[in-house]
Each structure stands twice: as structure tokens, then as C-alpha cells.
Design an enzyme around this catalytic site. Sequence first.
Site, PDB file in Angstrom:
ATOM      1  N   LYS A 116       2.092 -15.436   1.423  1.00  0.00           N
ATOM      2  CA  LYS A 116       1.005 -14.206   0.455  1.00  0.00           C
ATOM      3  C   LYS A 116       1.372 -15.845  -0.752  1.00  0.00           C
ATOM      4  CE  LYS A 116       1.549 -10.403   2.646  1.00  0.00           C
ATOM      5  NZ  LYS A 116       2.433  -9.098   3.181  1.00  0.00           N
ATOM      6  N   GLN A 168       6.958  -5.507   0.635  1.00  0.00           N
ATOM      7  CA  GLN A 168       6.923  -6.001   2.116  1.00  0.00           C
ATOM      8  C   GLN A 168       7.631  -4.979   2.518  1.00  0.00           C
ATOM      9  OE1 GLN A 168       5.489  -8.540   2.965  1.00  0.00           O
ATOM     10  NE2 GLN A 168       5.611  -8.407   5.035  1.00  0.00           N
ATOM     11  N   ASP A 226      -2.664  -3.452   0.287  1.00  0.00           N
ATOM     12  CA  ASP A 226      -2.329  -3.752   2.042  1.00  0.00           C
ATOM     13  C   ASP A 226      -3.347  -1.963   2.629  1.00  0.00           C
ATOM     14  OD1 ASP A 226      -1.128  -5.342   2.473  1.00  0.00           O
ATOM     15  OD2 ASP A 226       1.001  -4.098   2.409  1.00  0.00           O
TER      16      ASP A 226
END
Length: 281
Positions: A53, A97, A120
Site C-alpha cells: 500500500k 490493517q 476501505d
Amino acid sequence: MAEIIDGKALAQKVKAELVKRIEKLKADKGIVPGLTVILVGNDPASETYVNAKHKDCVEVGIKSDVIRLPETTTQEELLALIDKLNKDKTVSGLLVQLPVPPQIDEKAIIRAIDPKKDVDGFHVTNAGALFVKDDGFIACTPKGIIEMIKTTGVPISGQNAVVVGRSNIVGKPVAMLLLNENATVTICHSRTRNLQEICANADILVAAIGIPEYFTGDYIKEGAIVIDVGTSKVAGKLKGDVVFEQAAKKAAYITPVPGGVGLMTRAMLLENTVLAAEMYG
Ligand code: NAP
């Protein structure tokens, strides 16, 4: 033989567009989109994802910040950090995460992230927006899958779409997106009876169960669009849920693993971050 839906080429195209949008944001508003990723603990797979990322952000010009916290971090400590970052104007997108260590409640963490920064697309506000067809961030994997299907040029409307897997991050949102595109959608899971028969009737098959090479050629309809979401490591190699060689003989379009959905997922996270900066920056 099926045409391959090339995740690498599509992701490159998305990134090239994003570079232009980022330049425009800078020129027009003096804004540089920023993505902050919080990583709790030392899970090697999570470490790999977070590094990818970061690399992606740097490539397109998004300011990337990775905050690493020890495995022993408490929920209160993590919530306090999220609260601080929610208020930080330089943070356009914020994510933790997953998975988080067991002392931390994953749902409480997702709920704490400002939906306007939830790139997300996991927050209930954004999941709910998808449900009622309102504006919001769409989870990256499902968003990428729909883009991949659309590149085939085959209209989704009226197609018989079968989604195997019902997770909150893949199966359910991809089914909802397909429904919103007017497909007739069947969602299958581990209790589904006659799975092979249902899949063999699918014009669009989305395989997202995480069992390597489960879907043999018998599960594939002639001329289908096959989207393989699965990523399992087998003897050090990445394997999808679909037996590629068998499925490719019957399908019209198919995504490879690696080089398919995973790369588009990464590109969609960048797109959501730029969108966040454009809308709320
Ligand atoms: P998950 O949360 O473990 O969900 C798996 C789903 O598959 C569940 O709904 C489960 O049913 C269903 N399932 C399991 N075995 C089955 C069977 N034999 N027949 C039918 N359904 C079955 O997984 P996930 O997070 O959705 O991820 C799925 C796969 O996609 C994994 O390999 C993951 O690594 C991969 N993935 C890839 C990306 C990417 O960017 N490429 C992103 C996310 C996930 P129940 O609900 O009944 O248990």
C-alpha cells in the site's frame, strides 16, 4: 479459450488517471491526498500488504504514512489514535490493517473510523450506503471486481450472477453491487446445496472462498465471466480458487491469480483515497 482480464494493465490505467486527479487537486486546492495505515503487531502477511500500500501511494503521489504499533497495544490506545487521526486534516484516508490482535474488537475499531475517511469501505455507514444505493466508499475488492467485469463490455443487466462466499469485505458487497447493476444474483456459502449445479448456470461467477483450485471446469458455464478472488499460498505460490486451465477452456473471460483481482483491489484503495481528498479534503 477465454480472454484474460488483465489486472495489471487495468490497475496501471487507473493509476495513470489518479496521477492527473492528484495533480489537479494540488493545483486547484493545494491539497495532497494522504493515506494513513495503522498496523498493530508483526503479522508477516499484514506487513506485506502494508508495504504494498505504501509503495502504491508513493507511485501515484499520495502522501503515505504507516503507523506501526506493538502487538500488546490496547483497544483504548488504538481508539485514541484513531480519534486523533480522524481530526487530522492531512489524513484523507485512514485504515487499520486487519486482522488485529485478539485483545482488540475489530468491529469497534471499524466503527471508530470517520466514515468520510473510511477508504476501505468497511464502516457500517458505507456498507449501508451500498445497500440503499447512496453515496459512500465502496470496499476495494468488490469495487475492483465490478470494474473488471465492465471492461469485458458484456452488459451486467439481466445476467445470472453467482457469488460464492458471503464475507463482509468480498461476497456480500460484490453481490450487492451486481444487484445494483441489475444482475440476478445468487449468493452461495459453505451450507449451499448443489453448488456445482448453481455455478454451472452462472453467466458471471465470482469465486471467493479461499480454497485453492476448488472450482474445476465442471463448475463453469460455456461463455461465462469468471472472477477468481481467492488467494492462497500453496508451496510458496499464489493460487486462486479456480482451476485456471480448466476454467479458461470454457469461459469467455477470466481473471488470473496472481495478476488479477488483487492488483485492482490495490488500485481501488488509491482511488478511494483520492476521492476522499476530492470530497472532504
Ligand atoms: P472468508 O471471510 O473466509 O469467507 C469465505 C467464504 O467462503 C465464507 O462465506 C464461506 O462460507 C465460504 N466458503 C468456504 N468454504 C466453502 C465451500 N466449500 N463452498 C462454498 N462456500 C464456501 O474469506 P474472504 O475474506 O471473503 O476471502 C475469500 C478469499 O479471497 C480468500 O482467499 C482471500 O485471501 C481472498 N481475498 C483476496 C483479495 C484480493 O485482493 N485479491 C481480497 C480479499 C480477499 P460460510 O460463510 O458459510 O462460512
